[in-house]
Scaffold this motif. Structure first.
Motif, PDB file in Angstrom:
ATOM      1  N   GLU A 192       5.861   5.867 -29.377  1.00 38.09           N
ATOM      2  CA  GLU A 192       5.425   4.478 -29.183  1.00 38.09           C
ATOM      3  C   GLU A 192       5.944   3.996 -27.826  1.00 38.09           C
ATOM      4  O   GLU A 192       6.823   3.154 -27.741  1.00 38.09           O
ATOM      5  CB  GLU A 192       5.953   3.588 -30.318  1.00 38.09           C
ATOM      6  N   THR A 193       5.365   4.555 -26.761  1.00 37.55           N
ATOM      7  CA  THR A 193       5.929   4.378 -25.431  1.00 37.55           C
ATOM      8  C   THR A 193       5.757   2.971 -24.882  1.00 37.55           C
ATOM      9  O   THR A 193       6.586   2.502 -24.115  1.00 37.55           O
ATOM     10  CB  THR A 193       5.260   5.376 -24.466  1.00 37.55           C
ATOM     11  N   TYR A 194       4.699   2.289 -25.260  1.00 39.44           N
ATOM     12  CA  TYR A 194       4.340   1.054 -24.567  1.00 39.44           C
ATOM     13  C   TYR A 194       4.650  -0.215 -25.353  1.00 39.44           C
ATOM     14  O   TYR A 194       4.142  -1.279 -25.021  1.00 39.44           O
ATOM     15  CB  TYR A 194       2.856   1.105 -24.172  1.00 39.44           C
ATOM     16  N   VAL A 195       5.459  -0.115 -26.394  1.00 39.45           N
ATOM     17  CA  VAL A 195       5.835  -1.299 -27.168  1.00 39.45           C
ATOM     18  C   VAL A 195       7.358  -1.400 -27.250  1.00 39.45           C
ATOM     19  O   VAL A 195       8.001  -0.511 -27.804  1.00 39.45           O
ATOM     20  CB  VAL A 195       5.238  -1.256 -28.591  1.00 39.45           C
ATOM     21  N   PRO A 196       7.946  -2.487 -26.742  1.00 42.05           N
ATOM     22  CA  PRO A 196       9.394  -2.715 -26.906  1.00 42.05           C
ATOM     23  C   PRO A 196       9.642  -3.438 -28.230  1.00 42.05           C
ATOM     24  O   PRO A 196       9.667  -4.662 -28.294  1.00 42.05           O
ATOM     25  CB  PRO A 196       9.733  -3.600 -25.703  1.00 42.05           C
ATOM     26  N   VAL A 259      -8.358  -2.189 -23.375  1.00 39.94           N
ATOM     27  CA  VAL A 259      -7.079  -2.556 -22.789  1.00 39.94           C
ATOM     28  C   VAL A 259      -6.752  -1.602 -21.645  1.00 39.94           C
ATOM     29  O   VAL A 259      -6.897  -0.381 -21.783  1.00 39.94           O
ATOM     30  CB  VAL A 259      -5.948  -2.493 -23.844  1.00 39.94           C
ATOM     31  N   THR A 260      -6.350  -2.165 -20.508  1.00 37.86           N
ATOM     32  CA  THR A 260      -5.861  -1.346 -19.407  1.00 37.86           C
ATOM     33  C   THR A 260      -4.366  -1.608 -19.224  1.00 37.86           C
ATOM     34  O   THR A 260      -3.887  -2.714 -19.450  1.00 37.86           O
ATOM     35  CB  THR A 260      -6.591  -1.670 -18.088  1.00 37.86           C
ATOM     36  N   ARG A 261      -3.647  -0.574 -18.787  1.00 41.39           N
ATOM     37  CA  ARG A 261      -2.203  -0.693 -18.592  1.00 41.39           C
ATOM     38  C   ARG A 261      -1.810  -0.113 -17.241  1.00 41.39           C
ATOM     39  O   ARG A 261      -2.493   0.755 -16.704  1.00 41.39           O
ATOM     40  CB  ARG A 261      -1.431   0.057 -19.690  1.00 41.39           C
ATOM     41  N   GLY A 262      -0.688  -0.588 -16.760  1.00 39.95           N
ATOM     42  CA  GLY A 262      -0.164  -0.037 -15.529  1.00 39.95           C
ATOM     43  C   GLY A 262       0.345   1.381 -15.721  1.00 39.95           C
ATOM     44  O   GLY A 262       0.782   1.768 -16.805  1.00 39.95           O
ATOM     45  N   GLN A 310      16.547   2.532 -11.184  1.00 38.26           N
ATOM     46  CA  GLN A 310      17.509   1.630 -11.817  1.00 38.26           C
ATOM     47  C   GLN A 310      16.981   0.212 -11.992  1.00 38.26           C
ATOM     48  O   GLN A 310      17.541  -0.569 -12.768  1.00 38.26           O
ATOM     49  CB  GLN A 310      18.808   1.605 -11.025  1.00 38.26           C
ATOM     50  N   SER A 311      15.919  -0.125 -11.274  1.00 36.33           N
ATOM     51  CA  SER A 311      15.286  -1.430 -11.469  1.00 36.33           C
ATOM     52  C   SER A 311      13.807  -1.314 -11.168  1.00 36.33           C
ATOM     53  O   SER A 311      13.387  -0.465 -10.364  1.00 36.33           O
ATOM     54  CB  SER A 311      15.931  -2.502 -10.578  1.00 36.33           C
ATOM     55  N   PHE A 312      13.033  -2.164 -11.824  1.00 32.84           N
ATOM     56  CA  PHE A 312      11.587  -2.144 -11.615  1.00 32.84           C
ATOM     57  C   PHE A 312      11.055  -3.556 -11.717  1.00 32.84           C
ATOM     58  O   PHE A 312      11.279  -4.240 -12.724  1.00 32.84           O
ATOM     59  CB  PHE A 312      10.896  -1.241 -12.649  1.00 32.84           C
ATOM     60  N   ASP A 313      10.391  -3.996 -10.675  1.00 30.40           N
ATOM     61  CA  ASP A 313       9.802  -5.332 -10.632  1.00 30.40           C
ATOM     62  C   ASP A 313      10.833  -6.417 -10.958  1.00 30.40           C
ATOM     63  O   ASP A 313      10.545  -7.377 -11.687  1.00 30.40           O
ATOM     64  CB  ASP A 313       8.614  -5.410 -11.608  1.00 30.40           C
ATOM     65  N   GLY A 314      12.053  -6.219 -10.452  1.00 29.21           N
ATOM     66  CA  GLY A 314      13.098  -7.216 -10.625  1.00 29.21           C
ATOM     67  C   GLY A 314      13.857  -7.138 -11.931  1.00 29.21           C
ATOM     68  O   GLY A 314      14.767  -7.936 -12.164  1.00 29.21           O
ATOM     69  N   PHE A 326       8.032  -1.798 -18.867  1.00 29.41           N
ATOM     70  CA  PHE A 326       7.875  -2.631 -17.674  1.00 29.41           C
ATOM     71  C   PHE A 326       6.588  -2.292 -16.926  1.00 29.41           C
ATOM     72  O   PHE A 326       5.841  -3.177 -16.509  1.00 29.41           O
ATOM     73  CB  PHE A 326       9.077  -2.455 -16.740  1.00 29.41           C
ATOM     74  N   VAL A 327       6.345  -0.995 -16.744  1.00 29.52           N
ATOM     75  CA  VAL A 327       5.179  -0.562 -15.974  1.00 29.52           C
ATOM     76  C   VAL A 327       3.879  -0.899 -16.703  1.00 29.52           C
ATOM     77  O   VAL A 327       2.916  -1.388 -16.102  1.00 29.52           O
ATOM     78  CB  VAL A 327       5.251   0.950 -15.693  1.00 29.52           C
ATOM     79  N   GLY A 328       3.851  -0.649 -18.016  1.00 27.46           N
ATOM     80  CA  GLY A 328       2.622  -0.832 -18.782  1.00 27.46           C
ATOM     81  C   GLY A 328       2.113  -2.254 -18.792  1.00 27.46           C
ATOM     82  O   GLY A 328       0.906  -2.492 -18.941  1.00 27.46           O
TER      83      GLY A 328
END
Length: 465
Positions: A192-196, A259-262, A310-314, A326-328
């Motif tokens: 389940e990679t794209y759901v936190p 649905v499109t994802r990053g 270590q960080s992505f998009d702040g 974060f990416v998705g």
């Protein structure tokens, strides 16, 4: 003495509750307000090909018209075909008064007909507007007006320890209410990679899937989706899809039907304590890049194997599982900045986010891998053969032919592994490998990159005195 004993007992009762203790919340008002917008969902599944193609035949094997089927032989076991009854599978909730509902993808997957039972006992057939397997979200529509709706909250504002309540249809028992607290947030589950996920201890059972998770303000903060169990029933670990994620998915489905994802285009792994030491990090954190996929946004941005994001998009990447979340959620085409560690130094890269390929394209892309080899580690290595180059699309590296007791064996190196990088240096030949090994520091872990059966990974390697 009896009076003294009684007085002591009274005092003991008075000190049971500490000063300032708060009573448990009263859920009655919340349940009355929210229940009318919660629905039961049942489906009639599509028949299998074998069931659809059953043919009635006469005594001599001839095919019969339908009007004769009751006079001769019934198919498969002598029983007449029966209409399937709707099977109660899950729950859902109404998000707009004109009939839009949210539920789980797995509740309505492969359904021929979806039936929604409202709180006033009406049963209406629903249209599946769209469904997204990766997030396990489905958007339904029923033909009705002036329906009761839920209030949507913010899962981002939800805090660990906060009271939450679920309403659903476990085992078909409509509008069952259970309560608990938020146990954790940003949980990553296998596959389940794209759901936190939001983790709770709310009692969830089969039939609760797709139902709402409320905060004390009566706002939906999640969609109940999964449980962790060894018994098949509730064991105190349940997981909900954050409503912020669900709404983003539903809006895309409603607007364009899909649905499109990053997409970044990397294979990553967790940074454990030994790997952190080998890369010179103060603590284990971030996402270690084990593979940069060819022609991916990551490759175009200059990301390299061995970089630690270590960080992505702040936002800080504490665990490797944080990065796909974060990416998705970034729209394809937008730019994001990554903070990385490369060769012990902090750097910043900008990447133009791509569109996540479908499952088949992704599987093909991740089959491509690099590799390497050598020997002071008590291993025997050889040049990379053409068969492995072609099978795994590996351009360079060395193959491990034998592993004897020593540092490499303790690190978990196996026969057939392809070594592509050691201590931050690429390995293209046996000579290069031997040169790098000769210069390895002792009594300190260094990163070793290998390809094992087509899958790239880093392992920490530590030479003793």
């Amino acid at each position: 003495m009896k009076r003294i004993y009684s007085f002591i007992c009274i005092l003991s009762l008075l000190v049971v509750l500490p000063v300032g203790a708060v009573e448990l919340p009263d859920f009655k008002g919340l349940v009355k307000q929210a229940s009318p917008a919660v629905v039961n969902i049942s489906t009639i599944q599509k028949e299998s090909e074998g069931q659809q193609n059953r043919i009635f035949r006469g005594p001599n094997g001839e095919e019969l018209p339908d009007i004769f089927k009751h006079f001769f032989k019934f198919p498969e076991g002598g029983q007449p075909p029966q209409h399937k009854a709707p099977e109660s599978l899950g729950s859902g909730f109404i998000i707009s008064s004109d009939g839009y509902l949210l539920t789980n993808h797995h509740v309505v997957a492969d359904a021929e007909k979806v039936i929604v039972r409202l709180s006033d006992r009406r049963e209406l057939e629903a249209e599946v507007v769209g469904s997204d397997e990766r997030s396990d979200i489905a958007l339904l529509k029923i033909d009705a007006a002036d329906l009761p709706v839920v209030k949507l909250g913010s899962s981002a504002e939800l805090e660990v320890g906060e009271w939450v309540l679920a309403i659903g249809s476990p085992f078909g028992f409509d509008h069952s209410v259970t309560a608990g607290i938020v146990s954790a947030k940003q949980r990553a589950l296998a596959r389940e990679t794209y759901v936190p996920f939001i983790q709770t201890d709310v009692a969830i059972n089969p039939g609760n899937s797709g139902g709402p998770l409320f905060n004390l303000a009566g706002e939906v903060v999640g969609i109940n989706s999964q449980i962790y169990t060894r018994s098949g029933g509730f064991m105190g670990l349940s997981f909900a899809i954050p409503i912020d994620v669900a709404v983003e998915v539903a809006n895309q489905i409603k607007a364009k039907g899909f649905v499109t994802r990053g997409w970044l285009g990397v294979i990553i792994q967790e940074v454990n304590r030994d790997l952190a030491e080998s890369f010179g990090l103060e603590k284990p954190s971030g996402a270690l890049v084990a593979k940069v996929l060819p022609d991916s946004p990551a490759e175009k941005a200059g990301l390299q194997e061995g970089d630690i994001i270590q960080s992505f998009d702040g936002r800080e990447v504490v665990h490797s599982a944080d990065l796909p979340h974060f990416v998705g959620r970034i729209k394809p085409g937008m730019k994001a900045r990554m903070g990385i560690v490369r060769a012990g130094k902090q750097q910043s890269l900008q990447v133009a986010i791509g569109t996540l390929p479908d499952q088949q394209q992704l599987a093909q892309a991740t089959q491509q891998v690099p590799q390497t080899d050598q020997n002071r580690l008590n291993i025997d290595v050889a040049e990379l053969d053409q068969e492995r180059r072609a099978k795994w699309q590996v351009s360079e590296g060395v193959v491990v032919r034998q592993v004897m007791p020593g540092a490499a064996a303790q690190a978990g190196l196996m026969v057939g592994d392809v070594i592509t990088m050691l201590n931050g240096q690429s390995v293209a030949s046996v000579n290069e490998f031997n040169r790098v090994v000769a210069d390895l520091p002792e009594d300190r872990a260094v990163p070793l990159r290998i390809v094992r059966r087509g899958s790239p990974m880093f392992i920490p390697l530590k030479l003793g005195d």
